[in-house]
Design a protein around this motif. Structure first.
Motif, PDB file in Angstrom:
ATOM      1  N   ARG A 116      -3.999 -28.481 -32.085  1.00 42.94           N
ATOM      2  CA  ARG A 116      -2.585 -28.104 -32.243  1.00 42.94           C
ATOM      3  C   ARG A 116      -2.280 -27.824 -33.711  1.00 42.94           C
ATOM      4  N   ARG A 150      -3.588 -24.460 -34.477  1.00 47.61           N
ATOM      5  CA  ARG A 150      -2.730 -23.418 -33.897  1.00 47.61           C
ATOM      6  C   ARG A 150      -1.433 -23.284 -34.689  1.00 47.61           C
ATOM      7  N   GLY A 204       8.345 -21.872 -38.020  1.00 48.92           N
ATOM      8  CA  GLY A 204       8.734 -21.370 -36.718  1.00 48.92           C
ATOM      9  C   GLY A 204      10.238 -21.182 -36.631  1.00 48.92           C
ATOM     10  N   GLU A 205      10.898 -22.220 -36.128  1.00 50.37           N
ATOM     11  CA  GLU A 205      12.332 -22.097 -35.864  1.00 50.37           C
ATOM     12  C   GLU A 205      13.159 -21.800 -37.111  1.00 50.37           C
ATOM     13  N   ALA A 255       4.939 -26.271 -37.466  1.00 54.48           N
ATOM     14  CA  ALA A 255       5.506 -25.550 -36.326  1.00 54.48           C
ATOM     15  C   ALA A 255       7.006 -25.352 -36.512  1.00 54.48           C
ATOM     16  N   HIS A 307       0.008 -19.901 -36.602  1.00 54.02           N
ATOM     17  CA  HIS A 307       1.391 -19.457 -36.471  1.00 54.02           C
ATOM     18  C   HIS A 307       2.063 -19.395 -37.837  1.00 54.02           C
ATOM     19  N   ARG A 363      11.117 -17.654 -35.613  1.00 54.77           N
ATOM     20  CA  ARG A 363       9.801 -17.307 -35.075  1.00 54.77           C
ATOM     21  C   ARG A 363       9.247 -18.543 -34.358  1.00 54.77           C
ATOM     22  N   PRO A 364       9.838 -18.939 -33.245  1.00 50.68           N
ATOM     23  CA  PRO A 364       9.484 -20.205 -32.596  1.00 50.68           C
ATOM     24  C   PRO A 364       7.988 -20.333 -32.309  1.00 50.68           C
ATOM     25  N   PHE A 365       7.485 -21.539 -32.554  1.00 55.39           N
ATOM     26  CA  PHE A 365       6.103 -21.874 -32.206  1.00 55.39           C
ATOM     27  C   PHE A 365       5.980 -21.748 -30.692  1.00 55.39           C
ATOM     28  N   PRO A 366       4.893 -21.146 -30.183  1.00 54.64           N
ATOM     29  CA  PRO A 366       4.803 -20.869 -28.747  1.00 54.64           C
ATOM     30  C   PRO A 366       4.565 -22.088 -27.848  1.00 54.64           C
ATOM     31  N   GLU A 367       4.416 -23.261 -28.429  1.00 54.78           N
ATOM     32  CA  GLU A 367       4.238 -24.484 -27.642  1.00 54.78           C
ATOM     33  C   GLU A 367       5.498 -25.339 -27.782  1.00 54.78           C
ATOM     34  N   THR A 425       3.540 -16.147 -40.008  1.00 54.93           N
ATOM     35  CA  THR A 425       4.892 -16.085 -40.558  1.00 54.93           C
ATOM     36  C   THR A 425       4.849 -15.791 -42.051  1.00 54.93           C
TER      37      THR A 425
END
Length: 191
Positions: A98, A101, A60-61, A56, A105, A65-69, A109
């Motif tokens: 999780r 998910r 993500g960060e 994540a 994600h 592209r931050p993880f939505p949780e 990316t």
């Protein structure tokens, strides 16, 4: 082009090792997936929880592209290490869900970005990276923890590998005896 080949190759390996790691939980009780099997508390479900957070963050960060949780901040020292085990209030399905998910994600990316897409890992000594660096890092970390999971699962019930190997308990007992004999022969004092 080599860049596309490299990205696809690394991504394919990451997908495979993720499934292998999750497979280590199959058929085990809640206690067995959570119980500390090393002095430091390493356990199977904790490895999964840790890798979910890692993916994540890294996919993500790092790439905006931050993880939505919700994800704990990387610099929150109070929470450091909390991702290495699951509390009694965290269901196995919640932790594994999780992770899946986070895969989705991460996969989005990896698919969306070029192998040389820039990212920033503030906790690294050389924080400016490209997708290639992060893909190699996450694949390495996931393989490392999958290796831990192999050993933990073998400790729990003797299961080895990621699938049937055609070797029974007698084979492994004989192999262990052979390794023990060689160790003693190398150092007869057993020190």
């Amino acid at each position: 082009m080599i860049d596309d080949f490299a990205k696809d190759y690394l991504h394919s390996d990451l997908r495979e090792v993720r499934e292998d790691l999750l497979g280590k939980l199959d058929g085990l009780s809640e206690y067995d997936v959570r119980r500390p099997l090393t002095r430091t508390g390493t356990n199977l479900l904790g490895l999964v929880k840790h890798l979910a957070l890692s993916e994540a963050r890294y996919f993500g960060e790092v790439f905006g592209r931050p993880f939505p949780e919700p994800v704990p901040r990387w610099d929150d020292l109070e929470l450091r290490g909390a991702d290495m085990w699951a509390t009694e209030h965290e269901a196995r399905e919640e932790v594994t869900g999780r992770y899946r998910r986070a895969w989705a994600h991460s996969d989005a990316t990896i698919t969306a970005l070029a192998i040389d897409a820039p990212g920033h890992v503030p906790w690294w000594p050389r924080p400016d990276v490209v997708l290639f660096n992060v893909l190699v890092h996450v694949l390495t970390e996931t393989n490392r923890h999958a290796g831990h999971a192999d050993v933990l699962r073998e400790q729990l019930d003797g299961a080895v590998g990621s699938g049937p190997r055609g070797r029974d308990a007698a084979f492994w007992e004989a192999r262990r005896a052979e390794v023990e004999r060689a160790a003693r022969a190398a150092d007869p004092t057993g020190a």
